[in-house]
Motif scaffolding. Sequence first.
Motif, short mmCIF file in Angstrom:
data_model
loop_
_atom_site.label_atom_id
_atom_site.label_comp_id
_atom_site.label_asym_id
_atom_site.label_seq_id
_atom_site.Cartn_x
_atom_site.Cartn_y
_atom_site.Cartn_z
N TYR A 54 -31.83 24.84 48.22
CA TYR A 54 -30.76 25.27 47.47
C TYR A 54 -31.27 25.19 46.03
O TYR A 54 -30.93 26.31 45.15
CB TYR A 54 -29.43 24.45 47.81
N GLU A 55 -31.86 24.18 45.67
CA GLU A 55 -32.48 23.89 43.95
C GLU A 55 -33.49 24.91 43.94
O GLU A 55 -33.32 25.58 42.72
CB GLU A 55 -32.85 22.42 44.07
N ASP A 56 -34.15 25.43 44.84
CA ASP A 56 -35.31 26.35 44.60
C ASP A 56 -34.46 27.44 44.06
O ASP A 56 -35.11 28.24 43.06
CB ASP A 56 -36.23 26.64 45.63
N THR B 100 -23.45 34.30 48.70
CA THR B 100 -23.64 32.89 48.43
C THR B 100 -24.73 32.25 48.44
O THR B 100 -25.81 32.78 49.21
CB THR B 100 -22.54 31.90 49.10
N ILE B 101 -25.33 31.22 47.55
CA ILE B 101 -26.33 30.51 47.62
C ILE B 101 -26.83 29.99 48.69
O ILE B 101 -28.03 29.80 49.31
CB ILE B 101 -26.57 29.68 46.28
N LEU C 278 -37.75 35.24 45.04
CA LEU C 278 -37.50 36.07 44.01
C LEU C 278 -36.59 37.05 44.35
O LEU C 278 -35.98 37.35 43.68
CB LEU C 278 -38.82 36.47 43.32
N GLY C 279 -36.87 37.80 45.40
CA GLY C 279 -36.04 38.82 45.91
C GLY C 279 -34.70 38.56 46.13
O GLY C 279 -33.70 39.02 45.96
N ILE C 280 -34.34 37.30 47.02
CA ILE C 280 -33.16 36.87 47.27
C ILE C 280 -32.31 36.38 46.16
O ILE C 280 -31.25 36.62 46.16
CB ILE C 280 -33.08 35.72 48.50
N MET D 163 -33.00 31.61 40.21
CA MET D 163 -32.11 32.53 39.61
C MET D 163 -31.82 32.39 38.02
O MET D 163 -31.67 33.35 37.43
CB MET D 163 -30.63 32.33 40.28
N GLY D 164 -31.89 31.23 37.36
CA GLY D 164 -32.04 30.95 36.30
C GLY D 164 -33.09 31.63 35.29
O GLY D 164 -33.18 32.13 34.41
#
Length: 96
Positions: free
Chosen positions: A77-79, A63-64, A45-47, A84-85
Motif C-alpha cells: 500500500y505504502e509503495d 482504490t489503492i 508506475l503503471g498502476i 502516486m505522490g
Amino acid sequence: YILVDWLVEVTTMKDFSSQVLHVTIGCVDRYLSRHLVPKAQLQLLGIACMVISTRYISREILTIREAVWLTDNTYQYEDLVRMMGEVISVLDGKIR
C-alpha cells in the motif's frame, strides 16, 4: 509493451473508458521521459498512474487496495501511495 498490455487488461476487466487508459499511458510516458524507472517498478508506475487517472476521469475509481491486489500484492500500500505522490509531483499536477 508488456506494461501497456497489462493496463489494457485492467481497463477491460474494470470496465473503465478508453479515456482512462489513454490518460494513464500518457502519464506513464511523460513520467518516463523525465525519470528512469527500474524494470521491477514499471508495473507500480503503471498502476499508480491508473489510480490517479480514474480519480480525474472516471465515475468508478480504482482504490489503492484494489490496485495493490491487481499487482498480485507485488507492492505494498505504502509503495503505491509513494509512487502516486511522486507521479503527481513530477507531472506538476498536470494529469491530462
